[in-house]
Structure formats: structure tokens, C-alpha cells
Design a protein around this motif. Structure first.
Motif, PDB file in Angstrom:
ATOM      1  N   LEU A   1      12.777  32.219   1.139  1.00 46.89           N
ATOM      2  CA  LEU A   1      13.504  31.531   2.251  1.00 46.89           C
ATOM      3  C   LEU A   1      12.980  31.814   3.810  1.00 46.89           C
ATOM      4  N   LEU A   2      12.577  33.392   3.795  1.00 46.99           N
ATOM      5  CA  LEU A   2      12.019  33.377   5.034  1.00 46.99           C
ATOM      6  C   LEU A   2      10.738  32.899   5.432  1.00 46.99           C
TER       7      LEU A   2
ATOM      8  N   PHE B   1      11.610  29.117   6.378  1.00 51.01           N
ATOM      9  CA  PHE B   1      12.050  28.952   7.592  1.00 51.01           C
ATOM     10  C   PHE B   1      11.124  28.995   8.541  1.00 51.01           C
TER      11      PHE B   1
ATOM     12  N   LEU C   1      15.865  21.989   8.396  1.00 52.63           N
ATOM     13  CA  LEU C   1      16.212  23.377   7.883  1.00 52.63           C
ATOM     14  C   LEU C   1      16.912  23.438   6.672  1.00 52.63           C
ATOM     15  N   GLY C   2      17.733  22.440   6.517  1.00 56.22           N
ATOM     16  CA  GLY C   2      18.243  22.473   5.274  1.00 56.22           C
ATOM     17  C   GLY C   2      17.414  22.020   4.215  1.00 56.22           C
TER      18      GLY C   2
ATOM     19  N   TRP D   1      15.607  25.417   3.482  1.00 56.11           N
ATOM     20  CA  TRP D   1      16.834  26.251   2.579  1.00 56.11           C
ATOM     21  C   TRP D   1      16.738  25.970   1.220  1.00 56.11           C
TER      22      TRP D   1
END
Lengths: 187, 119
Positions: A117-118, A121, A149-150, A153
Motif C-alpha cells: 500500500l505504501l 501510494f 489514490l483510490g 489503494w
């Protein structure tokens, strides 16, 4: 004809990194064939490889595999040194930097999903920044920020879960089978 | 290495924080902008407040594009382009842009960039 005096001795680790980068290139090419609704959003399947390599062979191998995959993937797709390549490379470098830092987090608390995830992003944030600053300055892409961003994610979660699954199914206890260990995995 | 769950506490934290950030951004909507930016051939032709009702005529290679700013909204009211894509787009939502490509005119929402000239 004299025999060449130039030799490129490749260690077992070199071969392993090359094989893993090749798997990444394969995934990059495969996902380039998937039509996607918004340019700039793609699953980033090759990041699964980066994560697995990071956990199994360490940070150095992950950096090598990822950068080799970016350059070789761009050569295969014909985007080498184009803006697409610059976006890919900048996103890749920054998300690698984030991964290198995040790999120092306690393992009991942070696993492949969090790291994925990191990285996702960091990847999209860098790319949006490069687009805004260099490729299309003045064009307001910030309205698309929630969409990008969605997507990060979602793909970060999915890739992280796949990587976690692969690491669980094939723990790093068998270095003898280190050649192309991913070929027989869930992929 | 002992068997660890695929999602550890920190992962849940990152997942929830990321999800919250995305949800918040979506709820806040495109922060849009507080300025209307009209460009002609890539150059800024006009930067105006959306609160001042006015019609703006932008000259282009095909003729004049009429841009209407009314009550905080903006649209392309008339354009000489053959397909009228930017006119049919109607009022431009924040974060979006209307591009009248044949006449090389674009209208978009932008953020005010304050500098000494604004004051």
C-alpha cells in the motif's frame, strides 16, 4: 578467430535476479495488453515480484529486480526514454525508496500488504507530481486525485495480498530451489 | 520465521488510513478551484473570478469562442467549432476542463496563485 578475452562471469545471484526481473517484464507486458478506462491506472502486477524479492532476498535484490524490470520492460514495450518511461522510472525509484525505509519497520506489525500500500501510494503520488510539474504543467489533474489514490489503494491491497499469499505458500527456507521459484507459484 | 497473518496490525492501520484519505477526498469532491482559467493556444488568456457574471469573447483561428461565467459556474456558450463538443459539455464541473480544440480555446478551473501582482 581468437577466443574473446572478455568474460562476464555471472554468479548464481545474478542469474536469480535476471530470472526474477524477467518475470516482472512478463507481467509488465501482459498488463500493457489490458485495456484500462483511465490512462495512468494499471494494476502494477510487477510490484508483486518486487515485494516477494524484498522479503525473500533482501532490499538490494529488490532494487535490482525492480530497476531492471523498469528498463527492460520499457525496451520491450518501446517506451524507453519517452515520458511514459520517465513516469515509470520516477514512480519506481520513489516507491523503492519508500520500500527500503518501510522494510525496517517491525515485521510483527507490518507485512507485505502494508508495504504494498505504501509503495502504491508513493508511486502514484510521484507520478502525479511529475505530470503536474513537468509533463502538463497548468493542467489541473488534481480533480482526479481521489480516483488515482483510490486505484492505488485497491491495487496496493490486491498486490500485497497476492505477495503475502506467495510468501506463505513458499517460505524462504529452500535456497536450493532459488532458481525461478516463482514459475510454479500461483501465477 | 513464525507464521504471520497476511494482514498485521500495522497493515490494517495503513489500509484504514489510506481508505479514509481516499473517502475524505471523494467526499470533499474535487477541491476544484476558485478561479476560472481561459487559455488560447496554450497561453493564459484570462484568469477570472467565477463570482463576477460576464461573457468573454476569446478570438481563435476559427472565430470567437463565447465563454459565460455566471453565479460561480462557467461554460462555453458558443464556439465556431464544427462538432460543438465543448458547448455540449455544458457547465464545467470543478476539476474538469472544456477544450474547444479546433479554435484552440480551453476553459478550466484553477487555483488562485497569489503573487505580488494579485495584491
Amino acid at each position: 578467430m581468437t577466443a574473446s578475452t572478455i568474460k562476464f562471469p555471472a554468479s548464481a545471484e545474478d542469474r536469480r535476479i535476471a530470472a526474477l526481473a524477467a518475470v516482472g517484464v512478463g507481467l509488465t507486458v501482459a498488463e500493457a495488453a489490458i485495456p484500462l478506462p483511465v490512462p495512468g491506472i494499471k494494476p502494477g502486477l510487477a510490484n508483486i515480484i518486487t515485494l516477494v524479492v524484498l522479503y525473500r532476498y533482501g532490499v538490494g535484490a529488490a532494487v535490482w529486480v525492480s530497476l531492471l524490470r523498469i528498463v527492460a520492460g520499457a525496451l520491450v514495450l518501446g517506451t524507453f526514454l519517452t515520458p511514459t518511461f520517465v513516469l515509470s522510472l520516477s514512480g519506481g525509484v520513489v516507491s523503492l525508496a519508500v520500500l527500503v525505509l518501510a522494510a525496517r519497520l517491525p515485521r510483527a506489525w507490518f507485512g507485505p500488504v502494508g508495504l504494498s500500500l505504501l509503495a502504491a501510494f508513493a508511486h502514484i503520488a510521484t507520478q502525479l507530481w511529475v505530470v503536474d510539474l513537468w509533463l502538463m504543467p497548468g493542467l489541473s489533474i488534481m480533480g482526479w486525485l481521489p480516483v488515482f489514490l483510490g486505484a492505488a489503494w485497491l491495487t496496493g491491497l490486491a498486490n500485497g495480498l497476492v505477495a503475502a499469499r506467495m510468501l506463505r505458500d513458499r517460505p524462504a527456507s529452500a535456497p536450493a530451489a532459488a532458481h525461478a521459484p516463482l514459475m510454479r507459484g500461483p501465477l | 520465521m513464525r507464521d504471520l497473518k497476511p494482514l498485521r496490525p500495522g497493515d490494517w492501520g495503513i489500509l484504514c488510513l489510506g481508505g479514509l484519505l481516499v473517502a475524505w477526498l471523494m467526499a470533499a469532491g474535487p477541491g476544484g478551484g476558485d478561479r476560472v482559467v481561459v487559455k488560447q493556444a496554450g497561453r493564459v488568456f484570462l484568469e477570472a473570478s467565477p463570482r463576477l457574471n460576464r461573457m468573454v469573447a476569446v478570438p481563435g483561428p476559427l472565430g470567437e469562442t463565447q465563454i459565460e461565467i455566471r453565479d460561480g459556474r462557467v461554460r462555453v456558450a458558443a464556439d465556431p467549432s464544427p462538432r460543438q463538443l465543448c458547448v455540449r459539455q455544458g457547465w464545467i464541473r470543478p476539476g474538469e476542463a472544456a477544450v474547444c480544440l479546433p479554435n484552440r480555446v480551453s476553459v478550466e478551473w484553477g487555483q488562485a496563485r497569489y503573487d505580488s501582482l494579485n495584491y
